[in-house]
Structures are given as structure tokens and as C-alpha cells.
Design a protein around this motif. Structure first.
Motif, mmCIF file in Angstrom:
data_model
loop_
_atom_site.group_PDB
_atom_site.id
_atom_site.type_symbol
_atom_site.label_atom_id
_atom_site.label_comp_id
_atom_site.label_asym_id
_atom_site.label_seq_id
_atom_site.Cartn_x
_atom_site.Cartn_y
_atom_site.Cartn_z
ATOM 1 N N ASN A 91 0.863 -1.167 0.000
ATOM 2 C CA ASN A 91 0.000 0.000 0.000
ATOM 3 C C ASN A 91 0.907 1.226 0.000
ATOM 4 N N TYR A 92 0.477 2.315 -0.606
ATOM 5 C CA TYR A 92 1.321 3.509 -0.646
ATOM 6 C C TYR A 92 1.675 4.005 0.755
ATOM 7 N N ARG A 93 0.785 3.774 1.723
ATOM 8 C CA ARG A 93 1.064 4.192 3.101
ATOM 9 C C ARG A 93 2.282 3.462 3.667
ATOM 10 N N ASP A 94 2.456 2.198 3.256
ATOM 11 C CA ASP A 94 3.612 1.429 3.717
ATOM 12 C C ASP A 94 4.915 2.077 3.264
ATOM 13 N N ALA A 120 5.455 5.492 5.159
ATOM 14 C CA ALA A 120 5.839 5.308 6.564
ATOM 15 C C ALA A 120 7.231 4.704 6.691
ATOM 16 N N TYR A 142 2.019 -0.859 7.457
ATOM 17 C CA TYR A 142 1.889 0.342 8.284
ATOM 18 C C TYR A 142 0.583 0.272 9.064
ATOM 19 N N SER A 174 -1.736 6.047 11.754
ATOM 20 C CA SER A 174 -2.775 6.859 11.121
ATOM 21 C C SER A 174 -2.136 8.137 10.608
ATOM 22 N N PHE A 180 -2.444 9.275 7.121
ATOM 23 C CA PHE A 180 -2.331 9.406 5.661
ATOM 24 C C PHE A 180 -3.702 9.285 5.056
#
Length: 128
Positions: free
Chosen positions: A89-92, A95, A123, A126, A128
Motif C-alpha cells: 500500500n502507498y502508506r507502507d 511510513a 503500516y 494513522s 495518511f
């Protein structure tokens, strides 16, 4: 495991590794302990030492699997495209690389290289 047990385990690993600094297995399992304590940067250092010391075998393979890989950013890459290409995921990616990306920003100047998290990383924060 209680906090005191983790602290005692950490002391035991540090003492053992001061006596046997070339013990790949000791570095790997110390990395596992640090990871359970949420100290992923220190855990990665121990995995890297284990991978470097170990030669071949299951411990070295496990240590290498826990390490991030390096990705060289190309023109046109986005955090989203890099994440999809590597199954994250882009959040991974944001982070894991400690990228400072504000909500609503559509264009980001990415650094020349990014770290791709080891498999299984996710990730859980919270923001993002």
C-alpha cells in the motif's frame, strides 16, 4: 512476555553478543526481540549483521528476508506506482521511508532511492 522479561532478554543478548560478536544466530534472534519491542531500525541492523556473518543457511535466509531492499526512483515514478509494483500500500512506502507528505498533495519530489519494506510489513499508524 512482560516488560521486565523483555528487558532481561535484551541484556542477555547484548552480553552474549559482546562475548561472541560473530554469532549470526545471536544477531538474528536479538533482531527478533527488538522487532517485538517495536524497535524496527535496531532490529534491521541486527538482521543485516546476521546476514553478513552467516554465509549460507536458514538463519541467513531468514535474516535477509527481514531486510528492506533498495529501489532507485525513475522519472515518472509515484509513491503509489512504486507501492503497487512491489505489492504494498502507498502508506507502507511513505511510513517505512519516513516521507513527509501532507494530505492533499498530488506531486511529491521523491528522493533518489527508497527502501522497499521486507515482505509482511504493514503500516498500522494513522495520518495518511
Amino acid at each position: 512476555m512482560q516488560r521486565g522479561d523483555l528487558d532481561n532478554s535484551k541484556i542477555l543478548f547484548e552480553t552474549g553478543l559482546s562475548v561472541a560478536p560473530n554469532d549470526a544466530k545471536g544477531h538474528f534472534y536479538y533482531g527478533e526481540l527488538l522487532s517485538r519491542q517495536g524497535q524496527s531500525d535496531l532490529a534491521d541492523q541486527q538482521y543485516a549483521i546476521a546476514a553478513k556473518l552467516g554465509g549460507t543457511g536458514p538463519i541467513v535466509d531468514k535474516a535477509k528476508a527481514k531486510l528492506p531492499s533498495t529501489y532507485h526512483v525513475r522519472p515518472g515514478d509515484t509513491v503509489f506506482s512504486i507501492a503497487v509494483e512491489h505489492g504494498f500500500n502507498y502508506r507502507d512506502i511513505i511510513a517505512y521511508n519516513h516521507l513527509d507528505i501532507s494530505p492533499g498533495v498530488s506531486q511529491v519530489n521523491l528522493p533518489g532511492t527508497l527502501l522497499i519494506p521486507p515482505s509482511g510489513y504493514s503500516y498500522t499508524g494513522s495520518g495518511f
